[in-house]
Scaffold this motif. Structure first.
Motif, PDB file in Angstrom:
ATOM      1  N   GLN A 116     -12.854   4.737   9.226  1.00 63.17           N
ATOM      2  CA  GLN A 116     -13.591   5.892   8.726  1.00 63.17           C
ATOM      3  C   GLN A 116     -13.715   5.911   7.209  1.00 63.17           C
ATOM      4  O   GLN A 116     -14.393   6.771   6.655  1.00 63.17           O
ATOM      5  CB  GLN A 116     -12.900   7.186   9.191  1.00 63.17           C
ATOM      6  CG  GLN A 116     -12.818   7.358  10.701  1.00 63.17           C
ATOM      7  CD  GLN A 116     -14.183   7.344  11.364  1.00 63.17           C
ATOM      8  OE1 GLN A 116     -15.123   7.980  10.888  1.00 63.17           O
ATOM      9  NE2 GLN A 116     -14.300   6.610  12.474  1.00 63.17           N
ATOM     10  N   GLN A 117     -13.047   4.960   6.550  1.00 57.01           N
ATOM     11  CA  GLN A 117     -13.105   4.917   5.094  1.00 57.01           C
ATOM     12  C   GLN A 117     -14.496   4.483   4.628  1.00 57.01           C
ATOM     13  O   GLN A 117     -15.159   3.668   5.276  1.00 57.01           O
ATOM     14  CB  GLN A 117     -12.050   3.945   4.555  1.00 57.01           C
ATOM     15  CG  GLN A 117     -10.619   4.333   4.877  1.00 57.01           C
ATOM     16  CD  GLN A 117     -10.261   5.700   4.353  1.00 57.01           C
ATOM     17  OE1 GLN A 117     -10.441   6.007   3.182  1.00 57.01           O
ATOM     18  NE2 GLN A 117      -9.750   6.557   5.239  1.00 57.01           N
ATOM     19  N   PRO A 118     -14.965   5.016   3.505  1.00 58.92           N
ATOM     20  CA  PRO A 118     -16.318   4.674   3.022  1.00 58.92           C
ATOM     21  C   PRO A 118     -16.480   3.208   2.663  1.00 58.92           C
ATOM     22  O   PRO A 118     -17.604   2.697   2.623  1.00 58.92           O
ATOM     23  CB  PRO A 118     -16.482   5.578   1.785  1.00 58.92           C
ATOM     24  CG  PRO A 118     -15.087   5.907   1.359  1.00 58.92           C
ATOM     25  CD  PRO A 118     -14.295   5.987   2.624  1.00 58.92           C
ATOM     26  N   TRP A 119     -15.343   2.521   2.399  1.00 62.29           N
ATOM     27  CA  TRP A 119     -15.414   1.109   2.009  1.00 62.29           C
ATOM     28  C   TRP A 119     -15.238   0.144   3.185  1.00 62.29           C
ATOM     29  O   TRP A 119     -15.258  -1.070   2.988  1.00 62.29           O
ATOM     30  CB  TRP A 119     -14.356   0.784   0.951  1.00 62.29           C
ATOM     31  CG  TRP A 119     -12.996   1.394   1.170  1.00 62.29           C
ATOM     32  CD1 TRP A 119     -12.480   2.474   0.529  1.00 62.29           C
ATOM     33  CD2 TRP A 119     -11.980   0.961   2.093  1.00 62.29           C
ATOM     34  NE1 TRP A 119     -11.196   2.751   0.983  1.00 62.29           N
ATOM     35  CE2 TRP A 119     -10.862   1.826   1.938  1.00 62.29           C
ATOM     36  CE3 TRP A 119     -11.887  -0.076   3.019  1.00 62.29           C
ATOM     37  CZ2 TRP A 119      -9.692   1.686   2.688  1.00 62.29           C
ATOM     38  CZ3 TRP A 119     -10.727  -0.213   3.769  1.00 62.29           C
ATOM     39  CH2 TRP A 119      -9.649   0.660   3.600  1.00 62.29           C
ATOM     40  N   PHE A 120     -15.095   0.669   4.415  1.00 65.40           N
ATOM     41  CA  PHE A 120     -14.759  -0.214   5.542  1.00 65.40           C
ATOM     42  C   PHE A 120     -15.870  -1.226   5.834  1.00 65.40           C
ATOM     43  O   PHE A 120     -15.595  -2.413   6.042  1.00 65.40           O
ATOM     44  CB  PHE A 120     -14.471   0.593   6.807  1.00 65.40           C
ATOM     45  CG  PHE A 120     -14.237  -0.272   8.014  1.00 65.40           C
ATOM     46  CD1 PHE A 120     -13.045  -0.966   8.165  1.00 65.40           C
ATOM     47  CD2 PHE A 120     -15.223  -0.439   8.994  1.00 65.40           C
ATOM     48  CE1 PHE A 120     -12.826  -1.801   9.263  1.00 65.40           C
ATOM     49  CE2 PHE A 120     -15.012  -1.260  10.092  1.00 65.40           C
ATOM     50  CZ  PHE A 120     -13.810  -1.933  10.220  1.00 65.40           C
ATOM     51  N   THR A 121     -17.125  -0.783   5.889  1.00 63.70           N
ATOM     52  CA  THR A 121     -18.231  -1.710   6.195  1.00 63.70           C
ATOM     53  C   THR A 121     -18.297  -2.826   5.160  1.00 63.70           C
ATOM     54  O   THR A 121     -18.462  -4.005   5.503  1.00 63.70           O
ATOM     55  CB  THR A 121     -19.574  -0.961   6.230  1.00 63.70           C
ATOM     56  OG1 THR A 121     -19.519   0.068   7.228  1.00 63.70           O
ATOM     57  CG2 THR A 121     -20.719  -1.917   6.561  1.00 63.70           C
ATOM     58  N   GLY A 122     -18.138  -2.453   3.894  1.00 60.31           N
ATOM     59  CA  GLY A 122     -18.138  -3.463   2.840  1.00 60.31           C
ATOM     60  C   GLY A 122     -16.970  -4.422   2.977  1.00 60.31           C
ATOM     61  O   GLY A 122     -17.117  -5.626   2.761  1.00 60.31           O
TER      62      GLY A 122
ATOM     63  N   SER B 180       0.830  -1.200   0.000  1.00 62.11           N
ATOM     64  CA  SER B 180       0.000   0.000   0.000  1.00 62.11           C
ATOM     65  C   SER B 180       0.870   1.258   0.000  1.00 62.11           C
ATOM     66  O   SER B 180       1.811   1.385   0.780  1.00 62.11           O
ATOM     67  CB  SER B 180      -0.926   0.012   1.219  1.00 62.11           C
ATOM     68  OG  SER B 180      -1.664   1.225   1.271  1.00 62.11           O
ATOM     69  N   SER B 181       0.540   2.184  -0.880  1.00 65.23           N
ATOM     70  CA  SER B 181       1.281   3.444  -0.952  1.00 65.23           C
ATOM     71  C   SER B 181       0.655   4.520  -0.072  1.00 65.23           C
ATOM     72  O   SER B 181       1.199   5.612   0.059  1.00 65.23           O
ATOM     73  CB  SER B 181       1.317   3.946  -2.408  1.00 65.23           C
ATOM     74  OG  SER B 181       0.000   4.132  -2.903  1.00 65.23           O
ATOM     75  N   THR B 182      -0.504   4.201   0.525  1.00 65.36           N
ATOM     76  CA  THR B 182      -1.179   5.162   1.396  1.00 65.36           C
ATOM     77  C   THR B 182      -1.473   4.504   2.738  1.00 65.36           C
ATOM     78  O   THR B 182      -2.606   4.101   3.021  1.00 65.36           O
ATOM     79  CB  THR B 182      -2.502   5.636   0.761  1.00 65.36           C
ATOM     80  OG1 THR B 182      -3.306   4.480   0.442  1.00 65.36           O
ATOM     81  CG2 THR B 182      -2.250   6.425  -0.504  1.00 65.36           C
ATOM     82  N   PRO B 183      -0.452   4.394   3.596  1.00 64.11           N
ATOM     83  CA  PRO B 183      -0.657   3.759   4.899  1.00 64.11           C
ATOM     84  C   PRO B 183      -1.647   4.543   5.758  1.00 64.11           C
ATOM     85  O   PRO B 183      -1.621   5.772   5.805  1.00 64.11           O
ATOM     86  CB  PRO B 183       0.753   3.777   5.518  1.00 64.11           C
ATOM     87  CG  PRO B 183       1.462   4.889   4.816  1.00 64.11           C
ATOM     88  CD  PRO B 183       0.920   4.892   3.417  1.00 64.11           C
ATOM     89  N   LEU B 184      -2.527   3.805   6.416  1.00 62.14           N
ATOM     90  CA  LEU B 184      -3.538   4.422   7.270  1.00 62.14           C
ATOM     91  C   LEU B 184      -3.510   3.774   8.643  1.00 62.14           C
ATOM     92  O   LEU B 184      -3.187   2.597   8.778  1.00 62.14           O
ATOM     93  CB  LEU B 184      -4.941   4.244   6.659  1.00 62.14           C
ATOM     94  CG  LEU B 184      -5.193   4.854   5.273  1.00 62.14           C
ATOM     95  CD1 LEU B 184      -6.552   4.395   4.755  1.00 62.14           C
ATOM     96  CD2 LEU B 184      -5.144   6.365   5.334  1.00 62.14           C
ATOM     97  N   SER B 185      -3.864   4.552   9.672  1.00 63.18           N
ATOM     98  CA  SER B 185      -3.996   3.992  11.010  1.00 63.18           C
ATOM     99  C   SER B 185      -5.318   3.244  11.097  1.00 63.18           C
ATOM    100  O   SER B 185      -6.195   3.395  10.240  1.00 63.18           O
ATOM    101  CB  SER B 185      -3.957   5.106  12.054  1.00 63.18           C
ATOM    102  OG  SER B 185      -5.078   5.961  11.900  1.00 63.18           O
ATOM    103  N   ILE B 186      -5.461   2.418  12.154  1.00 65.72           N
ATOM    104  CA  ILE B 186      -6.694   1.653  12.316  1.00 65.72           C
ATOM    105  C   ILE B 186      -7.903   2.572  12.413  1.00 65.72           C
ATOM    106  O   ILE B 186      -8.959   2.307  11.828  1.00 65.72           O
ATOM    107  CB  ILE B 186      -6.600   0.748  13.566  1.00 65.72           C
ATOM    108  CG1 ILE B 186      -5.528  -0.323  13.356  1.00 65.72           C
ATOM    109  CG2 ILE B 186      -7.959   0.081  13.852  1.00 65.72           C
ATOM    110  CD1 ILE B 186      -5.327  -1.237  14.541  1.00 65.72           C
TER     111      ILE B 186
END
Length: 287
Positions: free
Chosen positions: A58-64, A47-53
């Motif tokens: 909070q990402q729109p695709w997390f629930t999916g 991944s080129s865009t590391p994100l914290s938990i």
């Protein structure tokens, strides 16, 4: 097109690996849990865009991604059982005939066209799953032989439909590795809970070969999904055409593997089922 070819080759390899689990007596569930840990690691690493938990949730695709993670580990386990109990060709047909499910979803959700040819193709796919699961040319298919292929059929179709919807609606090109890592991470967490439950109940026995099997499964599993999503993002290539080429090729290639390397014997009903499988996908996609 190169991503599609790579996805076909690696996806076919997954069925072979599951069959080898049976040969080497590898615990399928344990290997699947390890596999998702490996796939998670690859997703985070690429991944080129590391994100914290907290940012991931909070990402729109997390629930999916969470729902897909549950489906992934459930269907992967069913895929392993089907390949071991019913054979590679049956598992391949059951899993890849599920292309009719996202097409049905497309008819009702996206208001895509439906005609007689498409309906015939869908019905033919269901018959293909039934015939490919047969163990005898004379007696009817027993429910115990049909249960796991049907579960694989429905589960794989839900994954394809869900993956296409979430990817096309919420996931940007740069977010694909993190999206996949989240799916694999959720699957890993859910699988770990099952393993912990087995440990509490005294049913857990660890063997190093399960770890090795999980690693062998995890690497191609990750790349099969990444290449499929990249293929879906190819401009000018419709998803119905892509899924058709992908699924027909995997059915054929996996059958070749089953005959060449595992000496699986197919009866007349199985051959008819495989033939109907290929024809049904072509009919559904061309309609």
């Amino acid at each position: 097109m190169i991503y599609l070819v790579l996805s076909i080759l690696i996806s076919s390899l997954l069925f072979v690996i599951f069959k080898l689990f049976d040969v080497f007596k590898i615990n399928t569930l344990q290997a699947i849990v390890v596999n998702y840990a490996i796939a998670l690691s690859f997703g985070l690493f690429t991944s080129s865009t590391p994100l914290s938990i907290s940012e991931i949730t909070q990402q729109p695709w997390f629930t999916g991604a969470f729902c897909l993670g549950f489906l992934f580990i459930s269907v992967f386990n069913v895929m392993g059982i089907t390949a071991q109990r019913n054979g590679l060709s049956v598992a391949s047909v059951a899993g890849k005939m599920s292309v009719v499910i996202p097409i049905i979803v497309g008819i009702f959700v996206y208001k895509e066209s439906v005609g007689l040819v498409k309906i015939i193709g869908i019905l033919m796919a269901l018959i293909a799953v039934y015939l490919s699961s047969a163990k005898s040319d004379t007696s009817p298919v027993k429910f115990k032989n049909l249960l796991f292929p049907l579960l694989l059929f429905v589960g794989s179709g839900c994954i394809d439909a869900g993956l296409k919807y979430v990817e096309s609606t919420y996931v940007s090109d740069g977010a694909v590795p993190m999206f996949l890592a989240t799916i694999f991470g959720c699957a890993f967490i859910l699988g770990t809970f099952v393993v912990i439950t087995q440990m509490i109940n005294g049913k857990f026995k660890f063997h190093w070969k399960n770890l090795v099997g999980g690693i062998a499964l995890g690497i191609p599993n990750y790349y099969s999904m990444e290449f499929l999503i990249k293929a879906l993002q190819t401009k000018g290539l419709e998803s119905s055409t892509l899924f058709t080429i992908n699924n027909v090729s995997i059915v054929i290639l996996t059958t070749v593997f089953a005959l060449a390397f595992f000496k699986e014997k197919l009866i007349k009903k199985n051959w008819i089922g495989i033939g109907l499988a290929v024809i049904s996908i072509l009919l559904v996609a061309s309609a």
